[in-house]
Design a protein around this motif. Sequence first.
Motif, PDB file in Angstrom:
ATOM      1  N   VAL A 144       0.719 -20.438 -11.957  1.00  0.00           N
ATOM      2  CA  VAL A 144      -0.553 -21.095 -11.549  1.00  0.00           C
ATOM      3  C   VAL A 144      -1.818 -20.138 -11.752  1.00  0.00           C
ATOM      4  CG1 VAL A 144      -1.763 -22.051  -9.590  1.00  0.00           C
ATOM      5  CG2 VAL A 144       0.575 -22.696 -10.009  1.00  0.00           C
ATOM      6  N   TRP A 145      -1.507 -18.882 -11.830  1.00  0.00           N
ATOM      7  CA  TRP A 145      -2.644 -17.792 -11.926  1.00  0.00           C
ATOM      8  C   TRP A 145      -3.206 -17.909 -13.248  1.00  0.00           C
ATOM      9  CZ3 TRP A 145      -4.937 -15.373  -7.871  1.00  0.00           C
ATOM     10  CH2 TRP A 145      -3.962 -15.119  -6.631  1.00  0.00           C
ATOM     11  N   ALA A 146      -2.237 -17.988 -14.154  1.00  0.00           N
ATOM     12  CA  ALA A 146      -2.944 -18.187 -15.708  1.00  0.00           C
ATOM     13  C   ALA A 146      -3.628 -19.598 -15.910  1.00  0.00           C
ATOM     14  CB  ALA A 146      -1.621 -18.000 -16.338  1.00  0.00           C
ATOM     15  N   ILE A 147      -3.160 -20.707 -15.175  1.00  0.00           N
ATOM     16  CA  ILE A 147      -3.620 -21.969 -15.609  1.00  0.00           C
ATOM     17  C   ILE A 147      -5.094 -21.768 -15.137  1.00  0.00           C
ATOM     18  CG2 ILE A 147      -3.639 -24.332 -14.894  1.00  0.00           C
ATOM     19  CD1 ILE A 147      -0.618 -24.105 -14.847  1.00  0.00           C
ATOM     20  N   ASP A 148      -5.098 -21.410 -13.649  1.00  0.00           N
ATOM     21  CA  ASP A 148      -6.433 -21.451 -13.091  1.00  0.00           C
ATOM     22  C   ASP A 148      -7.421 -20.472 -13.683  1.00  0.00           C
ATOM     23  OD1 ASP A 148      -5.359 -23.249 -11.243  1.00  0.00           O
ATOM     24  OD2 ASP A 148      -5.210 -21.697  -9.582  1.00  0.00           O
ATOM     25  N   SER A 149      -7.015 -19.290 -14.303  1.00  0.00           N
ATOM     26  CA  SER A 149      -7.823 -18.266 -14.767  1.00  0.00           C
ATOM     27  C   SER A 149      -8.314 -18.834 -15.999  1.00  0.00           C
ATOM     28  CB  SER A 149      -6.866 -17.108 -14.960  1.00  0.00           C
ATOM     29  OG  SER A 149      -6.621 -16.243 -13.671  1.00  0.00           O
ATOM     30  N   ASP A 150      -7.928 -19.556 -16.885  1.00  0.00           N
ATOM     31  CA  ASP A 150      -8.067 -19.997 -18.066  1.00  0.00           C
ATOM     32  C   ASP A 150      -9.690 -20.930 -17.718  1.00  0.00           C
ATOM     33  OD1 ASP A 150      -6.730 -18.553 -19.452  1.00  0.00           O
ATOM     34  OD2 ASP A 150      -5.194 -20.493 -19.876  1.00  0.00           O
ATOM     35  N   ALA A 196       2.452 -24.116 -19.512  1.00  0.00           N
ATOM     36  CA  ALA A 196       3.187 -23.744 -18.268  1.00  0.00           C
ATOM     37  C   ALA A 196       4.075 -24.739 -17.657  1.00  0.00           C
ATOM     38  CB  ALA A 196       2.121 -23.441 -17.027  1.00  0.00           C
ATOM     39  N   GLY A 197       4.154 -25.740 -18.499  1.00  0.00           N
ATOM     40  CA  GLY A 197       5.238 -26.886 -18.121  1.00  0.00           C
ATOM     41  C   GLY A 197       4.608 -27.890 -17.242  1.00  0.00           C
ATOM     42  N   VAL A 198       3.116 -27.876 -17.101  1.00  0.00           N
ATOM     43  CA  VAL A 198       2.422 -28.815 -16.242  1.00  0.00           C
ATOM     44  C   VAL A 198       2.255 -30.186 -16.856  1.00  0.00           C
ATOM     45  CG1 VAL A 198       0.544 -29.271 -14.565  1.00  0.00           C
ATOM     46  CG2 VAL A 198       1.865 -27.003 -14.395  1.00  0.00           C
ATOM     47  N   ALA A 199       2.422 -31.237 -16.052  1.00  0.00           N
ATOM     48  CA  ALA A 199       2.233 -32.628 -16.868  1.00  0.00           C
ATOM     49  C   ALA A 199       1.093 -33.491 -15.960  1.00  0.00           C
ATOM     50  CB  ALA A 199       3.319 -33.431 -16.881  1.00  0.00           C
ATOM     51  N   SER A 200       0.890 -33.046 -14.820  1.00  0.00           N
ATOM     52  CA  SER A 200      -0.186 -33.770 -13.843  1.00  0.00           C
ATOM     53  C   SER A 200      -0.364 -32.946 -12.712  1.00  0.00           C
ATOM     54  CB  SER A 200       0.430 -35.166 -13.326  1.00  0.00           C
ATOM     55  OG  SER A 200       1.574 -35.093 -12.756  1.00  0.00           O
ATOM     56  N   TYR A 201      -1.582 -33.077 -12.175  1.00  0.00           N
ATOM     57  CA  TYR A 201      -2.098 -32.448 -11.261  1.00  0.00           C
ATOM     58  C   TYR A 201      -3.028 -33.036 -10.278  1.00  0.00           C
ATOM     59  CZ  TYR A 201      -6.114 -32.349 -14.086  1.00  0.00           C
ATOM     60  OH  TYR A 201      -7.166 -32.836 -14.994  1.00  0.00           O
ATOM     61  N   PRO A 204     -10.168 -28.840 -22.744  1.00  0.00           N
ATOM     62  CA  PRO A 204      -9.172 -28.548 -23.539  1.00  0.00           C
ATOM     63  C   PRO A 204      -8.496 -27.307 -23.138  1.00  0.00           C
ATOM     64  CG  PRO A 204     -11.407 -28.436 -24.380  1.00  0.00           C
ATOM     65  CD  PRO A 204     -11.403 -29.257 -23.169  1.00  0.00           C
ATOM     66  N   GLY A 205      -9.173 -26.441 -22.618  1.00  0.00           N
ATOM     67  CA  GLY A 205      -8.709 -24.913 -22.378  1.00  0.00           C
ATOM     68  C   GLY A 205      -7.616 -25.352 -21.166  1.00  0.00           C
ATOM     69  N   PHE A 206      -7.996 -25.769 -20.300  1.00  0.00           N
ATOM     70  CA  PHE A 206      -7.199 -26.026 -18.947  1.00  0.00           C
ATOM     71  C   PHE A 206      -6.082 -26.857 -19.580  1.00  0.00           C
ATOM     72  CE2 PHE A 206      -5.691 -29.284 -15.926  1.00  0.00           C
ATOM     73  CZ  PHE A 206      -5.257 -28.514 -14.948  1.00  0.00           C
ATOM     74  N   GLY A 263       6.216 -34.488  -5.019  1.00  0.00           N
ATOM     75  CA  GLY A 263       5.785 -34.183  -6.509  1.00  0.00           C
ATOM     76  C   GLY A 263       5.221 -33.004  -6.817  1.00  0.00           C
ATOM     77  N   ALA A 264       4.740 -32.088  -5.713  1.00  0.00           N
ATOM     78  CA  ALA A 264       4.417 -30.715  -6.162  1.00  0.00           C
ATOM     79  C   ALA A 264       5.294 -29.806  -6.466  1.00  0.00           C
ATOM     80  CB  ALA A 264       3.509 -30.173  -4.812  1.00  0.00           C
ATOM     81  N   ASP A 265       4.978 -29.334  -7.696  1.00  0.00           N
ATOM     82  CA  ASP A 265       6.161 -28.027  -8.078  1.00  0.00           C
ATOM     83  C   ASP A 265       5.385 -26.714  -7.894  1.00  0.00           C
ATOM     84  OD1 ASP A 265       8.471 -29.635  -9.212  1.00  0.00           O
ATOM     85  OD2 ASP A 265       6.914 -30.498 -10.528  1.00  0.00           O
ATOM     86  N   MET A 266       3.953 -26.683  -7.651  1.00  0.00           N
ATOM     87  CA  MET A 266       3.270 -25.616  -7.678  1.00  0.00           C
ATOM     88  C   MET A 266       1.846 -25.945  -7.029  1.00  0.00           C
ATOM     89  SD  MET A 266       3.773 -23.616 -11.235  1.00  0.00           S
ATOM     90  CE  MET A 266       3.130 -25.029 -12.325  1.00  0.00           C
ATOM     91  N   ALA A 267       1.378 -24.828  -6.189  1.00  0.00           N
ATOM     92  CA  ALA A 267       0.072 -25.133  -5.748  1.00  0.00           C
ATOM     93  C   ALA A 267      -0.657 -23.922  -5.446  1.00  0.00           C
ATOM     94  CB  ALA A 267       0.317 -25.738  -4.028  1.00  0.00           C
ATOM     95  N   SER A 268      -2.048 -24.125  -5.412  1.00  0.00           N
ATOM     96  CA  SER A 268      -2.999 -22.965  -5.382  1.00  0.00           C
ATOM     97  C   SER A 268      -4.276 -23.202  -4.369  1.00  0.00           C
ATOM     98  CB  SER A 268      -3.270 -22.215  -6.939  1.00  0.00           C
ATOM     99  OG  SER A 268      -4.186 -23.391  -7.315  1.00  0.00           O
TER     100      SER A 268
END
Length: 248
Positions: A78-84, A124-129, A115-117, A54-59
């Motif tokens: 992922v860098w943009a998602i995490d940075s926000d 970024a096309g992420v639906a779950s984490y 909300p920001g995250f 299920g993992a498309d990206m990881a950090s």
Amino acid sequence: MLDEDQAAAPKEYVRRLDEASDHLAELADVLTAEEEVGRVLQRSVDQLVESVPGADMASVTVLSGDAGETVASSNERVWAIDSDQYATGDGPCLEASRTREVVRVGVEEAHERWPGFARSARAAGVASYLCHPLFIDEEFAGSLNLYSEQPHGFSDFDVALLRLYITAASATIANARRYAKARTLAEHLHKALDSRALIDQAIGIVMSRRGIGAEQAFDELARESQNNNIKLRDLAARVVDGASRQRR
């Protein structure tokens, strides 16, 4: 009687466990070729994307005080998602890191809470984490984060698989950190020994020039170092270099 899907499920679990075991074995060998902590972390996120379907990206998030920093990532998105979330000071990676509890939820469910995250993840096309705490020692605490493009992309089995992986990876990361600290300490000791030898040479030169004892020679060097705001090692190097030039 089991239908086709039910019969296939155990086989799929076994296959995934076998893959995870292979990746863990690879990670255990990392130290023989890759001692740097950064490389160990990068290898970890790359392997997790391969191990967890299920993992498309990881950090990897590491805490510095209350702030977070991404130190390894399998994808630039992922860098943009995490940075926000770091910018707002809140988000699933930070919560998992601070509370040392697993955080697993769909992005839509997270909209009111973070909300920001949620906006950044959706863009970024992420639906779950899935964020799992990663604690090595008091100096290294954070989380390992998985992102899926599918809603409800992570099951209880994925959580258990990630926990197993982190248990093994933590030992590898801890070993890498110990290796790095030992190497740094050895370098510092080597520099200290070099400095001591240089200062001893300078003391000998001052003793010979002034006809004084070692303690007095050291006191003279220390005073000159303080009065001229020069490190004792640098002053000793000048004295030794000057004496060497005079002998030529």
